[in-house]
Design a protein around this motif. Sequence first.
Motif, PDB file in Angstrom:
ATOM      1  N   ASP A 119       0.815  -1.219   0.000  1.00  7.63           N
ATOM      2  CA  ASP A 119       0.000   0.000   0.000  1.00  7.63           C
ATOM      3  C   ASP A 119       0.849   1.270   0.000  1.00  7.63           C
ATOM      4  O   ASP A 119       0.410   2.311  -0.499  1.00  7.63           O
ATOM      5  N   THR A 120       2.051   1.196   0.567  1.00  6.21           N
ATOM      6  CA  THR A 120       2.864   2.409   0.707  1.00  6.21           C
ATOM      7  C   THR A 120       4.126   2.404  -0.149  1.00  6.21           C
ATOM      8  O   THR A 120       4.789   3.435  -0.253  1.00  6.21           O
ATOM      9  N   ILE A 121       4.456   1.275  -0.749  1.00  2.00           N
ATOM     10  CA  ILE A 121       5.700   1.204  -1.516  1.00  2.00           C
ATOM     11  C   ILE A 121       5.610   2.067  -2.771  1.00  2.00           C
ATOM     12  O   ILE A 121       4.560   2.162  -3.411  1.00  2.00           O
ATOM     13  N   GLN A 122       6.697   2.727  -3.087  1.00  2.58           N
ATOM     14  CA  GLN A 122       6.795   3.509  -4.318  1.00  2.58           C
ATOM     15  C   GLN A 122       7.570   2.695  -5.346  1.00  2.58           C
ATOM     16  O   GLN A 122       8.707   2.279  -5.099  1.00  2.58           O
ATOM     17  N   LEU A 123       6.936   2.462  -6.488  1.00  4.92           N
ATOM     18  CA  LEU A 123       7.551   1.608  -7.503  1.00  4.92           C
ATOM     19  C   LEU A 123       8.877   2.176  -7.999  1.00  4.92           C
ATOM     20  O   LEU A 123       9.749   1.430  -8.435  1.00  4.92           O
ATOM     21  N   GLY A 124       9.035   3.480  -7.910  1.00  6.86           N
ATOM     22  CA  GLY A 124      10.288   4.081  -8.353  1.00  6.86           C
ATOM     23  C   GLY A 124      11.469   3.707  -7.482  1.00  6.86           C
ATOM     24  O   GLY A 124      12.623   3.814  -7.913  1.00  6.86           O
ATOM     25  N   ASN A 125      11.194   3.252  -6.242  1.00  7.29           N
ATOM     26  CA  ASN A 125      12.277   2.861  -5.342  1.00  7.29           C
ATOM     27  C   ASN A 125      12.745   1.429  -5.564  1.00  7.29           C
ATOM     28  O   ASN A 125      13.774   1.030  -5.013  1.00  7.29           O
ATOM     29  N   LEU A 126      11.984   0.651  -6.330  1.00  4.06           N
ATOM     30  CA  LEU A 126      12.369  -0.738  -6.605  1.00  4.06           C
ATOM     31  C   LEU A 126      13.312  -0.757  -7.802  1.00  4.06           C
ATOM     32  O   LEU A 126      12.887  -0.724  -8.953  1.00  4.06           O
ATOM     33  N   LYS A 127      14.589  -0.806  -7.514  1.00  2.00           N
ATOM     34  CA  LYS A 127      15.606  -0.760  -8.563  1.00  2.00           C
ATOM     35  C   LYS A 127      16.229  -2.126  -8.841  1.00  2.00           C
ATOM     36  O   LYS A 127      16.821  -2.331  -9.902  1.00  2.00           O
ATOM     37  N   ARG A 128      16.107  -3.052  -7.893  1.00  7.61           N
ATOM     38  CA  ARG A 128      16.778  -4.349  -8.033  1.00  7.61           C
ATOM     39  C   ARG A 128      15.808  -5.481  -7.715  1.00  7.61           C
ATOM     40  O   ARG A 128      14.774  -5.273  -7.082  1.00  7.61           O
ATOM     41  N   CYS A 129      16.199  -6.673  -8.147  1.00  3.45           N
ATOM     42  CA  CYS A 129      15.372  -7.855  -7.907  1.00  3.45           C
ATOM     43  C   CYS A 129      16.284  -9.049  -7.631  1.00  3.45           C
ATOM     44  O   CYS A 129      17.287  -9.251  -8.327  1.00  3.45           O
ATOM     45  N   LEU A 130      15.944  -9.822  -6.619  1.00  5.37           N
ATOM     46  CA  LEU A 130      16.648 -11.059  -6.292  1.00  5.37           C
ATOM     47  C   LEU A 130      15.712 -12.227  -6.581  1.00  5.37           C
ATOM     48  O   LEU A 130      14.642 -12.327  -5.987  1.00  5.37           O
ATOM     49  N   ILE A 131      16.123 -13.094  -7.498  1.00 10.70           N
ATOM     50  CA  ILE A 131      15.322 -14.257  -7.875  1.00 10.70           C
ATOM     51  C   ILE A 131      16.007 -15.504  -7.320  1.00 10.70           C
ATOM     52  O   ILE A 131      17.164 -15.787  -7.652  1.00 10.70           O
ATOM     53  N   VAL A 132      15.298 -16.227  -6.475  1.00 12.14           N
ATOM     54  CA  VAL A 132      15.813 -17.460  -5.878  1.00 12.14           C
ATOM     55  C   VAL A 132      14.939 -18.604  -6.380  1.00 12.14           C
ATOM     56  O   VAL A 132      13.742 -18.653  -6.085  1.00 12.14           O
ATOM     57  N   SER A 133      15.535 -19.516  -7.142  1.00 14.49           N
ATOM     58  CA  SER A 133      14.782 -20.607  -7.769  1.00 14.49           C
ATOM     59  C   SER A 133      15.321 -21.950  -7.284  1.00 14.49           C
ATOM     60  O   SER A 133      16.539 -22.132  -7.152  1.00 14.49           O
ATOM     61  N   TYR A 134      14.396 -22.878  -7.059  1.00 11.39           N
ATOM     62  CA  TYR A 134      14.768 -24.238  -6.657  1.00 11.39           C
ATOM     63  C   TYR A 134      14.438 -25.200  -7.787  1.00 11.39           C
ATOM     64  O   TYR A 134      13.313 -25.218  -8.298  1.00 11.39           O
ATOM     65  N   ASP A 135      15.437 -26.004  -8.184  1.00  9.76           N
ATOM     66  CA  ASP A 135      15.268 -27.005  -9.230  1.00  9.76           C
ATOM     67  C   ASP A 135      15.112 -28.370  -8.562  1.00  9.76           C
ATOM     68  O   ASP A 135      16.048 -28.885  -7.944  1.00  9.76           O
ATOM     69  N   GLU A 136      13.922 -28.945  -8.685  1.00  8.91           N
ATOM     70  CA  GLU A 136      13.644 -30.215  -8.005  1.00  8.91           C
ATOM     71  C   GLU A 136      14.432 -31.369  -8.610  1.00  8.91           C
ATOM     72  O   GLU A 136      14.818 -32.303  -7.894  1.00  8.91           O
ATOM     73  N   GLU A 137      14.702 -31.324  -9.902  1.00 14.66           N
ATOM     74  CA  GLU A 137      15.414 -32.427 -10.554  1.00 14.66           C
ATOM     75  C   GLU A 137      16.865 -32.519 -10.084  1.00 14.66           C
ATOM     76  O   GLU A 137      17.374 -33.603  -9.812  1.00 14.66           O
ATOM     77  N   THR A 138      17.524 -31.390 -10.004  1.00 13.66           N
ATOM     78  CA  THR A 138      18.936 -31.387  -9.600  1.00 13.66           C
ATOM     79  C   THR A 138      19.121 -31.123  -8.109  1.00 13.66           C
ATOM     80  O   THR A 138      20.244 -31.245  -7.600  1.00 13.66           O
ATOM     81  N   ASP A 139      18.027 -30.745  -7.418  1.00 11.39           N
ATOM     82  CA  ASP A 139      18.086 -30.412  -5.993  1.00 11.39           C
ATOM     83  C   ASP A 139      19.088 -29.282  -5.745  1.00 11.39           C
ATOM     84  O   ASP A 139      19.903 -29.331  -4.818  1.00 11.39           O
ATOM     85  N   GLU A 140      19.004 -28.262  -6.584  1.00 10.78           N
ATOM     86  CA  GLU A 140      19.906 -27.115  -6.484  1.00 10.78           C
ATOM     87  C   GLU A 140      19.104 -25.822  -6.397  1.00 10.78           C
ATOM     88  O   GLU A 140      17.981 -25.732  -6.905  1.00 10.78           O
ATOM     89  N   ILE A 141      19.707 -24.832  -5.759  1.00 15.45           N
ATOM     90  CA  ILE A 141      19.109 -23.504  -5.625  1.00 15.45           C
ATOM     91  C   ILE A 141      19.955 -22.515  -6.412  1.00 15.45           C
ATOM     92  O   ILE A 141      21.182 -22.478  -6.264  1.00 15.45           O
ATOM     93  N   GLN A 142      19.296 -21.736  -7.239  1.00 17.83           N
ATOM     94  CA  GLN A 142      19.980 -20.737  -8.051  1.00 17.83           C
ATOM     95  C   GLN A 142      19.541 -19.348  -7.612  1.00 17.83           C
ATOM     96  O   GLN A 142      18.344 -19.078  -7.463  1.00 17.83           O
ATOM     97  N   MET A 143      20.521 -18.471  -7.429  1.00 12.43           N
ATOM     98  CA  MET A 143      20.252 -17.091  -7.031  1.00 12.43           C
ATOM     99  C   MET A 143      20.725 -16.163  -8.135  1.00 12.43           C
ATOM    100  O   MET A 143      21.866 -16.262  -8.593  1.00 12.43           O
ATOM    101  N   ARG A 144      19.832 -15.279  -8.553  1.00 12.67           N
ATOM    102  CA  ARG A 144      20.153 -14.288  -9.585  1.00 12.67           C
ATOM    103  C   ARG A 144      19.815 -12.903  -9.057  1.00 12.67           C
ATOM    104  O   ARG A 144      18.748 -12.679  -8.492  1.00 12.67           O
ATOM    105  N   HIS A 145      20.743 -11.991  -9.263  1.00 12.22           N
ATOM    106  CA  HIS A 145      20.556 -10.629  -8.748  1.00 12.22           C
ATOM    107  C   HIS A 145      20.804  -9.630  -9.871  1.00 12.22           C
ATOM    108  O   HIS A 145      21.788  -9.720 -10.579  1.00 12.22           O
TER     109      HIS A 145
END
Length: 224
Positions: free
Chosen positions: A198-224
């Motif tokens: 409700d209060t966040i300003q979209l202009g302040n969101l400059k970055r994104c951290l994506i954390v994905s889990y692959d069930e086949e390989t049982d690995e976690i990938q982090m992308r920034h």
Amino acid sequence: MKLKRGKKQRKSGAQNRGNVDAQSQKDALYHQEKFVKKIQKQKFHENKEKELARQPHCLVIHRGDVGKYVKGLESDLRNLVEPNTAKNLKILKRNNIKDFIVNGAVLGVTNMMVLTSSDASLQLRMMRFSQGPTLSFKVKQYSLARHVVNCQKRPVATDKLFKSSPLVVMNGFGDGSKKHLSLVQTFIQNMFPSINVDTIQLGNLKRCLIVSYDEETDEIQMRH
């Protein structure tokens, strides 16, 4: 003629006193408004400091002898958790993890990431102060931010990107039967400040951290 002049003088004197009173009222209102703005500014800064103190803070360090690439990864992880971190933290050989835990708790630090390297592998530990949990990962592959920037045709890198925390996106952690995945998801989410839609300003969101889990390989990938 003298009487008329006296009346004019009395009228002009009363008018001058009226002007002085009006000016005094304006000055009083001006100082009052200035004082109110000063109090509001102080309360704003106090509330901002309290809100900042409630946010999670994370330290990123390495232990043992590590190479320049691991130190580069350490710097990238510090950029990841900015601005709530000690970017220029210097680590001495005589420092141990207990020193960071004790001193960090006093300074309001809630999390810590520790990189350790051996001949076999690179390890990453994520800790939560002061009663845990502690998550341990084996780092299989990683790319430094400067290598990614060198591959981009139009890289975007400014100091404004790191003035606010990243938006955290979790993917593949929805399987409720695996409790350790739920723990990892909750742990990573709590490392960053929560976002009020409700209060966040979209202009302040400059970055994104994506954390994905692959069930086949049982690995976690982090992308920034």
